[in-house]
Design a protein around this motif. Structure first.
Motif, PDB file in Angstrom:
ATOM      1  N   ASP A  72       0.841  -1.184   0.000  1.00  0.00           N
ATOM      2  CA  ASP A  72       0.000   0.000   0.000  1.00  0.00           C
ATOM      3  C   ASP A  72       0.892   1.255   0.000  1.00  0.00           C
ATOM      4  O   ASP A  72       1.917   1.282   0.677  1.00  0.00           O
TER       5      ASP A  72
ATOM      6  N   TYR B 295       0.387   4.167   1.210  1.00  0.00           N
ATOM      7  CA  TYR B 295       0.398   4.797   2.533  1.00  0.00           C
ATOM      8  C   TYR B 295       1.380   4.056   3.448  1.00  0.00           C
ATOM      9  O   TYR B 295       2.176   4.674   4.152  1.00  0.00           O
TER      10      TYR B 295
ATOM     11  N   GLU C  10       4.968   4.793   2.511  1.00  0.00           N
ATOM     12  CA  GLU C  10       5.389   6.101   3.026  1.00  0.00           C
ATOM     13  C   GLU C  10       5.659   6.032   4.515  1.00  0.00           C
ATOM     14  O   GLU C  10       6.638   6.570   5.024  1.00  0.00           O
ATOM     15  N   LEU C  11       4.778   5.280   5.194  1.00  0.00           N
ATOM     16  CA  LEU C  11       4.918   5.136   6.632  1.00  0.00           C
ATOM     17  C   LEU C  11       6.220   4.405   6.964  1.00  0.00           C
ATOM     18  O   LEU C  11       6.973   4.802   7.862  1.00  0.00           O
TER      19      LEU C  11
END
Lengths: 74, 274
Positions: free
Chosen positions: B89, B91, B94-95
């Motif tokens: 994913d 997100y 990025e996390l």
């Protein structure tokens, strides 16, 4: 079978017994019996040649064609 | 010719022994299944026994993440799962990238590695996060019809082996007596072909019933009753398990039998040619 084997007729004419013929043409009496009773599927030229020589006859004297109504195509 | 007759004699003895062995083994397994509550008698271990269930062919698929990074920070936490061939994913990506930037994050990395032993020193790491293989699962069912099918399925192979060995033994015994064409051999070959094809078709029909009855069996990791994506996911899908080779062999035996029939007719004709 529309081909009849008249070997017994020729044997009677020549006053010869089956086992004598078998011995002279070099086949077993059992095989000669198969030939006489019409159970044979085919006859070799060499056997026919030997039979004709011994019985002093023509192949037509031994084999006869009889028309079979069941075999006639419609 | 002599070599062929010697081979026929050897094969006759081998098939006779195989038939007797299959009868003895099959008989012992069946008797144990009926009369014993234990699947072991001494060192003899029965593979098919009602106490443990009967084998069903399945496709085993194992999905596992390569690495799981758990992170904790004041006021929160979570986990990121990496798996080869799995979409990450955006997100989460990025996390994950930002994790290294945060000062007070506690990271715990768990790695799943698939290794082939005993080559431990040169451990091979798989290029994917999923393994698929064929196998057998032992099932017990409360459904009487399914139980009957499972018992039949288990013993069908034993029966098939015994009957095939018997037919082959008799064919070679017949050839040993007289090395020529026989009606008996033709009939036995027809039986053999029919058995091979029919038994395989019956097995496929059974596998289809098993498949529709069980669908998919799964072993997953749950955390407080909730599915955990970072866990190992093991699934068993009932396999159709069609042995095409046996079916083709059976059909080929039919052709051979037809050929032998022609040979038999020719031989008969030859014998009746004076």
């Amino acid at each position: 079978m529309p081909i009849l084997v008249n070997l017994d007729v020729m044997l009677a004419k020549r006053k010869m017994k089956s086992n004598e013929l078998a011995e002279q043409i070099g086949i077993t009496t059992a095989n000669l019996s198969i030939l006489k009773t019409g159970k044979a599927k085919a006859i070799r030229f060499s056997t026919l040649d030997a039979i004709c020589k011994v019985l002093n006859c023509q192949p037509g004297d031994i084999l006869e064609f009889v028309e079979d109504n069941n075999d006639v195509p419609e | 010719m002599n070599n062929s007759i010697n081979l026929v004699k050897v094969l006759k003895v081998l098939f006779r022994a195989a038939f007797l062995l299959s009868i003895v083994v099959g008989g012992v397994v069946l008797l144990m299944d009926i009369f014993s509550t234990d699947r072991n008698i001494g060192s003899f271990y029965s593979n098919a026994h009602h106490s443990a269930g009967y084998p069903m062919p399945v496709i085993v698929k194992v999905d596992f993440p390569d690495s799981i990074i758990s992170y904790k920070y004041p006021g929160g936490g979570g986990s990121i799962t990496y798996g080869k061939g799995r979409e990450i994913d955006v997100y989460m990506k990025e996390l994950s990238d930002s994790l290294s930037m945060l000062p007070n994050v506690e990271k715990d990395v768990i790695t799943n590695e698939a290794r082939f032993y005993p080559e431990e020193a040169r451990a091979l790491q798989l290029g994917y996060s999923s393994l698929t293989t064929d196998g057998y699962l032992y099932f017990r069912s409360q459904n009487l019809f399914i139980t009957f099918l499972m018992v039949l399925h288990t013993y069908l192979s034993l029966i098939l082996f015994a009957v095939c060995f018997f037919q082959l033994w008799k064919i070679f015994a017949s050839l040993e007596r007289s090395f020529s064409f026989h009606v008996v051999i033709i009939k036995r070959l027809n039986w053999l072909g029919a058995l091979l094809v029919l038994s395989e078709l019956v097995k496929v029909a059974m596998h289809m019933i098993f498949r529709s009855y069980w669908g998919l069996a799964r072993i997953t990791t749950l955390n407080n009753g909730r599915f955990v994506s970072s866990g190992v996911d093991l699934s068993f899908n009932p396999n159709l398990d069609v042995n095409w080779l046996l079916i083709l062999l059976g059909l080929s035996v039919f052709v051979l039998s037809a050929l032998l029939k022609i040979g038999y007719n020719l031989e008969q004709e030859n014998q009746l040619t004076i």
